[in-house]
Design a protein around this motif. Structure first.
Motif, PDB file in Angstrom:
ATOM      1  N   GLN A  50       4.640  20.059  46.863  1.00 24.14           N
ATOM      2  CA  GLN A  50       3.649  21.081  47.153  1.00 24.14           C
ATOM      3  C   GLN A  50       4.276  22.465  46.980  1.00 24.14           C
ATOM      4  OE1 GLN A  50       0.387  20.166  47.642  1.00 24.14           O
ATOM      5  NE2 GLN A  50       1.318  18.190  47.123  1.00 24.14           N
ATOM      6  N   THR A  52       4.344  24.766  48.981  1.00 26.30           N
ATOM      7  CA  THR A  52       5.051  25.126  50.216  1.00 26.30           C
ATOM      8  C   THR A  52       6.472  24.581  50.236  1.00 26.30           C
ATOM      9  OG1 THR A  52       4.005  23.208  51.259  1.00 26.30           O
ATOM     10  CG2 THR A  52       2.976  25.365  51.623  1.00 26.30           C
ATOM     11  N   GLU A  53       6.777  23.620  49.367  1.00 28.87           N
ATOM     12  CA  GLU A  53       8.119  23.046  49.308  1.00 28.87           C
ATOM     13  C   GLU A  53       8.995  23.685  48.232  1.00 28.87           C
ATOM     14  OE1 GLU A  53       7.990  18.477  50.178  1.00 28.87           O
ATOM     15  OE2 GLU A  53       6.333  18.948  48.796  1.00 28.87           O
ATOM     16  N   ASP A  55      11.216  26.398  46.507  1.00 31.35           N
ATOM     17  CA  ASP A  55      12.074  27.489  46.978  1.00 31.35           C
ATOM     18  C   ASP A  55      12.002  28.719  46.085  1.00 31.35           C
ATOM     19  OD1 ASP A  55      13.489  26.181  49.291  1.00 31.35           O
ATOM     20  OD2 ASP A  55      13.995  24.760  47.713  1.00 31.35           O
ATOM     21  N   CYS A  77      -0.898  30.865  46.884  1.00 30.50           N
ATOM     22  CA  CYS A  77       0.001  31.331  47.944  1.00 30.50           C
ATOM     23  C   CYS A  77      -0.615  32.468  48.750  1.00 30.50           C
ATOM     24  CB  CYS A  77       1.326  31.780  47.342  1.00 30.50           C
ATOM     25  SG  CYS A  77       2.330  30.440  46.672  1.00 30.50           S
ATOM     26  N   LEU A  81      -2.268  29.144  51.261  1.00 32.45           N
ATOM     27  CA  LEU A  81      -1.082  28.468  51.781  1.00 32.45           C
ATOM     28  C   LEU A  81      -0.323  29.353  52.763  1.00 32.45           C
ATOM     29  CD1 LEU A  81       0.269  26.888  48.466  1.00 32.45           C
ATOM     30  CD2 LEU A  81      -1.261  25.860  50.171  1.00 32.45           C
ATOM     31  N   ASP A  82       0.193  28.719  53.787  1.00 26.41           N
ATOM     32  CA  ASP A  82       1.001  29.418  54.779  1.00 26.41           C
ATOM     33  C   ASP A  82       2.467  29.226  54.412  1.00 26.41           C
ATOM     34  OD1 ASP A  82       2.037  30.672  56.974  1.00 26.41           O
ATOM     35  OD2 ASP A  82       1.626  29.016  58.363  1.00 26.41           O
ATOM     36  N   ARG A  83       3.013  30.233  53.703  1.00 21.57           N
ATOM     37  CA  ARG A  83       4.412  30.150  53.309  1.00 21.57           C
ATOM     38  C   ARG A  83       4.965  31.562  53.185  1.00 21.57           C
ATOM     39  NH1 ARG A  83       6.947  28.247  48.566  1.00 21.57           N
ATOM     40  NH2 ARG A  83       8.223  30.061  49.039  1.00 21.57           N
ATOM     41  N   MET A  86       7.029  34.056  47.808  1.00 27.02           N
ATOM     42  CA  MET A  86       7.644  33.180  46.811  1.00 27.02           C
ATOM     43  C   MET A  86       8.596  33.991  45.923  1.00 27.02           C
ATOM     44  SD  MET A  86       7.805  30.105  45.341  1.00 27.02           S
ATOM     45  CE  MET A  86       6.278  29.171  45.559  1.00 27.02           C
TER      46      MET A  86
END
Length: 246
Positions: A50, A52-53, A55, A77, A81-83, A86
């Motif tokens: 995903q 979110t995974e 880096d 994003c 998405l909660d991240r 990026m």
């Protein structure tokens, strides 16, 4: 885990039926990097990881078959998405195009863009990256990744005026574009033939060669034979969703 490459898309220049353009998932023991974000690769990425995974994202150049899904990643994003921001590594030209396509006054804070250029080095998690400008009409940066004692290099798009040797010795796996059979190449070309890819990788001392970026409708076995003859060893043609251990 070591170092591995999962193919998200490998269709050259435009999408073949059912295939995505250029994109790869580069994974090591603790780090996951999305390398090139061609059309269709975001959908395929999500079969493996995903957003979110992920880096970081690395984009080699501004031609659309290598980055268009970055605009979709920005939308995902920013709005869904909660991240954290990026990190994206790419050329200044690619950044300008991505910002325009996303309709954004500024990609930040959703995307933390880090401009890269020829000779740059950076560390992403437990991966060491270095970049070399290739022989292509726009600024194009071929990366090399080292992690856990293994090394991987990607030609991005290039003509014959560049070599894996520009990224140093002892490359365990070289992923090289081969857009044409040599008989169909019209010089000067911004892309390689399978014969040129095999010969260049052999001269640079690459231990294992993978071919990518074949034009849709190509005779894939013929590409493999031509590259293998020049490389002096078997050559693999990459397949979408397949994972290659480095």
């Amino acid at each position: 885990m070591g170092l591995s490459i999962t193919v998200l898309g490998c269709s050259g220049s435009y999408s073949a039926p059912g295939l995505a353009c250029t994109g790869y998932l580069v994974e090591s023991d603790s780090t996951r990097v999305w390398l090139d974000a061609g059309p269709g690769t975001l959908a395929n990425l999500q079969r493996h990881r995903q957003l979110t995974e992920i880096d970081a994202i690395v984009v080699t150049h501004e031609h659309p078959d290598h980055w268009l899904d970055l605009a979709m990643a920005y939308i995902a994003c920013r709005y869904f998405l909660d991240r954290p921001p990026m990190p994206v590594y790419g050329t200044a030209g690619t950044r300008a195009l991505a910002q325009a396509l996303a309709g954004a006054h500024d990609l930040a804070p959703t995307i933390d863009w880090r401009v890269i250029s020829d000779g740059d080095r950076t560390v992403i998690g437990d991966q060491q990256w270095r970049f070399s400008r290739t022989d292509h009409p726009v600024e194009t940066l071929a990366p090399r990744v080292d992690s856990g004692g293994r090394s991987f290099a990607f030609s991005a798009d290039t003509g014959e005026g560049w070599s894996f040797a520009s990224l140093g010795a002892a490359i365990d796996v070289g992923l090289c574009e081969a857009t044409y059979l040599h008989q169909d190449l019209v010089p000067p070309s911004p892309h390689l033939s399978a014969l040129q890819a095999g010969a260049m990788a052999a001269e640079a001392g690459v231990k294992r060669l993978l071919l990518t970026h074949l034009a849709p409708g190509s005779d894939a076995p013929a590409f493999g034979r031509e590259a293998a003859e020049a490389f002096g060893a078997p050559v693999e043609l990459v397949e979408v969703d397949r994972r290659y251990e480095v």
